[in-house]
Write a protein that holds these residues in place. Structure first.
Motif, mmCIF file in Angstrom:
data_model
loop_
_atom_site.group_PDB
_atom_site.id
_atom_site.type_symbol
_atom_site.label_atom_id
_atom_site.label_comp_id
_atom_site.label_asym_id
_atom_site.label_seq_id
_atom_site.Cartn_x
_atom_site.Cartn_y
_atom_site.Cartn_z
ATOM 1 N N LEU A 184 0.831 -1.204 0.000
ATOM 2 C CA LEU A 184 0.000 0.000 0.000
ATOM 3 C C LEU A 184 0.867 1.257 0.000
ATOM 4 C CD1 LEU A 184 -2.829 -1.078 2.472
ATOM 5 C CD2 LEU A 184 -3.018 -0.745 0.003
ATOM 6 N N GLY A 185 1.988 1.208 0.720
ATOM 7 C CA GLY A 185 2.905 2.342 0.704
ATOM 8 C C GLY A 185 3.502 2.566 -0.672
ATOM 9 N N ALA A 310 -2.416 -4.436 8.654
ATOM 10 C CA ALA A 310 -2.833 -4.166 10.030
ATOM 11 C C ALA A 310 -3.256 -2.718 10.246
ATOM 12 C CB ALA A 310 -1.703 -4.525 10.994
ATOM 13 N N ARG A 311 -3.276 -1.906 9.203
ATOM 14 C CA ARG A 311 -3.642 -0.496 9.378
ATOM 15 C C ARG A 311 -4.978 -0.306 10.085
ATOM 16 N NH1 ARG A 311 -0.327 -0.808 5.146
ATOM 17 N NH2 ARG A 311 1.054 0.944 4.610
ATOM 18 N N PRO A 312 -6.033 -1.037 9.677
ATOM 19 C CA PRO A 312 -7.327 -0.814 10.349
ATOM 20 C C PRO A 312 -7.332 -1.236 11.815
ATOM 21 C CG PRO A 312 -7.602 -1.972 8.245
ATOM 22 C CD PRO A 312 -6.158 -2.000 8.574
ATOM 23 N N LYS A 313 -6.343 -2.009 12.242
ATOM 24 C CA LYS A 313 -6.318 -2.511 13.619
ATOM 25 C C LYS A 313 -5.715 -1.498 14.589
ATOM 26 C CE LYS A 313 -7.239 -6.704 11.863
ATOM 27 N NZ LYS A 313 -8.453 -7.492 12.116
ATOM 28 N N VAL A 328 2.284 -4.597 7.868
ATOM 29 C CA VAL A 328 1.693 -5.911 7.598
ATOM 30 C C VAL A 328 2.173 -6.910 8.644
ATOM 31 C CG1 VAL A 328 1.375 -5.597 5.113
ATOM 32 C CG2 VAL A 328 3.528 -6.497 5.960
ATOM 33 N N CYS A 329 1.277 -7.787 9.040
ATOM 34 C CA CYS A 329 1.617 -8.921 9.892
ATOM 35 C C CYS A 329 1.510 -10.189 9.061
ATOM 36 C CB CYS A 329 0.648 -9.019 11.075
ATOM 37 S SG CYS A 329 1.190 -8.106 12.510
ATOM 38 N N VAL A 330 2.311 -11.159 9.412
ATOM 39 C CA VAL A 330 2.251 -12.449 8.727
ATOM 40 C C VAL A 330 1.322 -13.365 9.516
ATOM 41 C CG1 VAL A 330 3.547 -14.426 7.878
ATOM 42 C CG2 VAL A 330 4.589 -12.144 7.868
ATOM 43 N N ALA A 331 0.139 -13.605 8.978
ATOM 44 C CA ALA A 331 -0.794 -14.556 9.592
ATOM 45 C C ALA A 331 -0.383 -15.970 9.215
ATOM 46 C CB ALA A 331 -2.220 -14.275 9.126
ATOM 47 N N CYS A 332 -0.705 -16.926 10.078
ATOM 48 C CA CYS A 332 -0.250 -18.297 9.837
ATOM 49 C C CYS A 332 -1.322 -19.296 10.248
ATOM 50 C CB CYS A 332 1.037 -18.567 10.611
ATOM 51 S SG CYS A 332 1.750 -20.202 10.328
ATOM 52 N N ALA A 333 -1.780 -20.104 9.283
ATOM 53 C CA ALA A 333 -2.679 -21.226 9.562
ATOM 54 C C ALA A 333 -1.859 -22.507 9.519
ATOM 55 C CB ALA A 333 -3.795 -21.284 8.517
ATOM 56 N N THR A 334 -2.165 -23.437 10.407
ATOM 57 C CA THR A 334 -1.397 -24.688 10.480
ATOM 58 C C THR A 334 -2.333 -25.886 10.385
ATOM 59 O OG1 THR A 334 -1.485 -24.740 12.897
ATOM 60 C CG2 THR A 334 0.395 -23.621 11.903
ATOM 61 N N SER A 335 -1.785 -26.972 9.841
ATOM 62 C CA SER A 335 -2.543 -28.214 9.719
ATOM 63 C C SER A 335 -1.577 -29.335 9.396
ATOM 64 C CB SER A 335 -3.592 -28.095 8.600
ATOM 65 O OG SER A 335 -4.218 -29.346 8.345
ATOM 66 N N THR A 336 -1.910 -30.529 9.781
ATOM 67 C CA THR A 336 -1.167 -31.677 9.274
ATOM 68 C C THR A 336 -1.609 -31.943 7.833
ATOM 69 O OG1 THR A 336 -2.799 -33.308 9.977
ATOM 70 C CG2 THR A 336 -1.057 -32.724 11.568
ATOM 71 N N VAL A 337 -0.775 -32.673 7.106
ATOM 72 C CA VAL A 337 -1.136 -33.033 5.731
ATOM 73 C C VAL A 337 -2.460 -33.790 5.727
ATOM 74 C CG1 VAL A 337 -0.453 -34.385 3.710
ATOM 75 C CG2 VAL A 337 1.277 -33.145 5.019
ATOM 76 N N SER A 338 -2.615 -34.753 6.631
ATOM 77 C CA SER A 338 -3.818 -35.586 6.666
ATOM 78 C C SER A 338 -5.071 -34.756 6.901
ATOM 79 C CB SER A 338 -3.677 -36.657 7.749
ATOM 80 O OG SER A 338 -4.854 -37.435 7.838
ATOM 81 N N ASP A 339 -5.019 -33.868 7.897
ATOM 82 C CA ASP A 339 -6.195 -33.045 8.204
ATOM 83 C C ASP A 339 -6.537 -32.116 7.047
ATOM 84 O OD1 ASP A 339 -6.464 -34.249 10.649
ATOM 85 O OD2 ASP A 339 -5.554 -32.597 11.795
ATOM 86 N N LEU A 340 -5.499 -31.626 6.359
ATOM 87 C CA LEU A 340 -5.745 -30.686 5.271
ATOM 88 C C LEU A 340 -6.404 -31.382 4.086
ATOM 89 C CD1 LEU A 340 -5.231 -27.702 4.371
ATOM 90 C CD2 LEU A 340 -3.188 -28.553 3.223
ATOM 91 N N VAL A 341 -5.872 -32.518 3.662
ATOM 92 C CA VAL A 341 -6.382 -33.154 2.443
ATOM 93 C C VAL A 341 -7.644 -33.971 2.701
ATOM 94 C CG1 VAL A 341 -4.080 -33.222 1.430
ATOM 95 C CG2 VAL A 341 -4.923 -35.206 2.658
ATOM 96 N N ASN A 342 -7.842 -34.429 3.938
ATOM 97 C CA ASN A 342 -9.031 -35.233 4.253
ATOM 98 C C ASN A 342 -10.140 -34.431 4.908
ATOM 99 O OD1 ASN A 342 -7.842 -37.665 3.294
ATOM 100 N ND2 ASN A 342 -6.709 -37.875 5.222
ATOM 101 N N GLY A 343 -9.794 -33.281 5.463
ATOM 102 C CA GLY A 343 -10.820 -32.437 6.069
ATOM 103 C C GLY A 343 -11.638 -31.735 5.008
ATOM 104 N N SER A 344 -12.717 -31.109 5.439
ATOM 105 C CA SER A 344 -13.593 -30.420 4.481
ATOM 106 C C SER A 344 -13.004 -29.065 4.102
ATOM 107 C CB SER A 344 -14.979 -30.212 5.095
ATOM 108 O OG SER A 344 -14.927 -29.228 6.128
ATOM 109 N N LEU A 345 -13.427 -28.550 2.951
ATOM 110 C CA LEU A 345 -13.024 -27.216 2.528
ATOM 111 C C LEU A 345 -13.477 -26.173 3.549
ATOM 112 C CD1 LEU A 345 -11.775 -25.302 0.459
ATOM 113 C CD2 LEU A 345 -13.940 -25.379 -0.818
ATOM 114 N N GLN A 346 -14.633 -26.392 4.138
ATOM 115 C CA GLN A 346 -15.106 -25.472 5.172
ATOM 116 C C GLN A 346 -14.161 -25.445 6.367
ATOM 117 O OE1 GLN A 346 -19.049 -26.912 5.995
ATOM 118 N NE2 GLN A 346 -19.989 -25.674 4.380
ATOM 119 N N ASP A 347 -13.643 -26.607 6.754
ATOM 120 C CA ASP A 347 -12.709 -26.664 7.872
ATOM 121 C C ASP A 347 -11.434 -25.886 7.566
ATOM 122 O OD1 ASP A 347 -14.433 -28.239 9.355
ATOM 123 O OD2 ASP A 347 -13.504 -30.136 8.742
#
Length: 459
Positions: A184-185, A310-313, A328-347
């Motif tokens: 943005l800058g 993070a400007r609005p925060k 900017v902050c670096v957000a991070c989502a974590t999952s095992t391979v199994s949970d990611l490929v076998n879990g639902s898209l919603q999850d």
């Protein structure tokens, strides 16, 4: 599960060599007095000089014009840049390291931005599709012959190469040091440069603000989060090796607005918080990428990282108007391979949403303090995909330097860091909201990824 292949189109680009002749290069200095003298320094925050910001961001602009000679184009861009470098004087300095590997901007003689004038005997028509990035454009963005990877110390902080094509069009290849500004800058700075070039007089809207001290670490530092995004993870999986041992392919996929809307409706978690288009797209791309790569072992921990504005925060204090540094902050989502490929898209979408919503003012302050306590000294790729969203940048709106809107603005080569995916706006002037997904894949996984990208399901 239903196919939506008509809403997803792979965009191809030619493998070609563009013969470039460099005509001249020269420094561009501020046209008038600036708020710094030789020997002065400027503070950079830990958001500015964190390891992930110690890079140059290459972008390319293409223009189909007639009339002006290449010398006229370069003169207009040079004169406007010299005007803009007075209020944006940090771009004319250099970076150096101080204690604890901290960076600062310093000012001395013979600095300034760098401009390069070049030409090629090729026509823009020979470049193929100018709506998607192509690694073959790399010579249109200047690099020093002996320049090392990720070098930012004692480098010009803005490098601009103007290349004239035989058809009369030209490209503007830019490298801007990420330590000086975030996306943005950069849009704010480029908007000022473009408006100044177009009008012939300095245009600032808003006035630039440095003010990096507001992101100084707390004393004592208070690290309140684990910051998994920076953690070193021994990659015992086949993910990183599959992408780095053999140079991967850069693939680009056009996604219609209808595809995005349908994906969002399918991926939406069944709760009151809903999700954004980015949440759904990031979840779908991450899941499809890991499935296509057939990552093993299945209990290996994966990370999806993505920058969050993070400007609005910020409330205490709020940012001053015109601030162009990194927020900017670096957000991070974590999952095992199994949970990611076998879990639902919603999850998976829920994981992305939680990571995005977890970025708060306190998270940003904790990031700053974490870097002060334990400064990461190398980029960590273990189990990681990073998705960056350029669809909200005003790239095209700030691209008119006097020759009309650019026909393409964006990156060109993702393969040097193949664990990065970029979401780009469709460049056509009458776009109805389509986007382009650019990602790196081994040749063996590319077909499978496209198949998965065209399919969306809740399970």
């Amino acid at each position: 599960m239903a196919p939506f292949s008509s809403w997803v189109q792979e965009r191809h680009f030619p493998d070609l060599h563009i013969p470039i002749s460099i005509d001249k290069s020269f420094s561009v200095h501020p046209q008038g007095p600036i708020q710094a003298r030789d020997g002065d320094t400027l503070y950079l925050s830990n958001l500015d000089d964190i390891i992930g910001a110690r890079v140059f961001t290459p972008t390319i602009y293409f223009y189909i014009v007639g009339g002006d000679s290449i010398n006229d184009v370069v003169c207009i861009l040079r004169d406007a840049l010299a005007k803009v470098l007075v209020p944006y004087y940090p771009f004319s300095g250099r970076l150096r390291e101080t204690k604890n590997r901290k960076l600062e901007v310093f000012f001395g003689p013979n600095q300034g931005a760098l401009m390069v004038q070049a030409h090629t005997d090729m026509s823009l028509d020979h470049l193929g599709d100018l709506n998607v990035p192509n690694p073959a454009w790399s010579d249109l963005v200047y690099k020093f012959p002996d320049e090392g990877d990720y070098k930012v110390i004692d480098m010009p902080l803005l490098i601009a190469q103007v290349t004239k094509f035989s058809c009369g069009g030209f490209s503007l290849g830019l490298r801007i040091c990420h330590c000086i500004c975030d996306g943005l800058g950069a849009m704010q700075f480029l908007g000022a440069w473009a408006s100044t070039a177009r009008t012939g007089s300095l245009v600032l809207d808003p006035n630039p603000c440095w003010d990096r001290d507001i992101f100084a670490p707390r004393d004592p530092p208070m690290v309140k989060y684990p910051h998994v995004e920076f953690m070193k993870i021994d990659d015992i999986s086949n993910l990183t090796n599959s992408l780095w041992e053999v140079k991967p392919l850069q693939k680009c996929y056009w996604l219609s607005r209808e595809f995005q809307a349908h994906l969002k409706s399918v991926a939406r978690p069944m709760d009151s918080l809903g999700c954004t288009t980015f949440d759904a797209m990031a979840a779908h791309v991450w899941r499809s990428w890991v499935k296509a790569l057939d990552v093993k072992p299945v209990d290996f921990g994966l990370r999806l990282t993505f920058p969050v504005n993070a400007r609005p925060k910020l409330k205490n204090p709020p940012l001053k108007d015109g601030f162009y540094g990194n927020v900017v902050c670096v957000a991070c989502a974590t999952s095992t391979v199994s949970d990611l490929v076998n879990g639902s898209l919603q999850d998976v979408t829920r994981l992305v949403r939680e990571a995005r919503l977890g970025v708060s003012e306190e998270y940003l302050r904790s990031t700053i303090d974490h870097v002060a306590v334990d400064r990461p000294n190398k980029l960590e790729f273990g189990g990681k995909l990073t998705i960056t969203q350029w669809t909200r940048f005003s790239m095209y709106e700030t691209s008119d330097f006097g020759w009309g809107r650019a026909i393409y603005v964006g990156p060109l080569d993702l393969t040097p860091t193949p664990q990065v995916c970029v979401l780009l706006p469709e460049g056509v002037a009458n776009s109805n909201g389509a986007m382009v997904v650019c990602i790196c894949l081994p040749e063996a996984a590319a077909h499978r990824f496209k198949e998965l990208l065209c399919l969306m399901d809740k399970s």
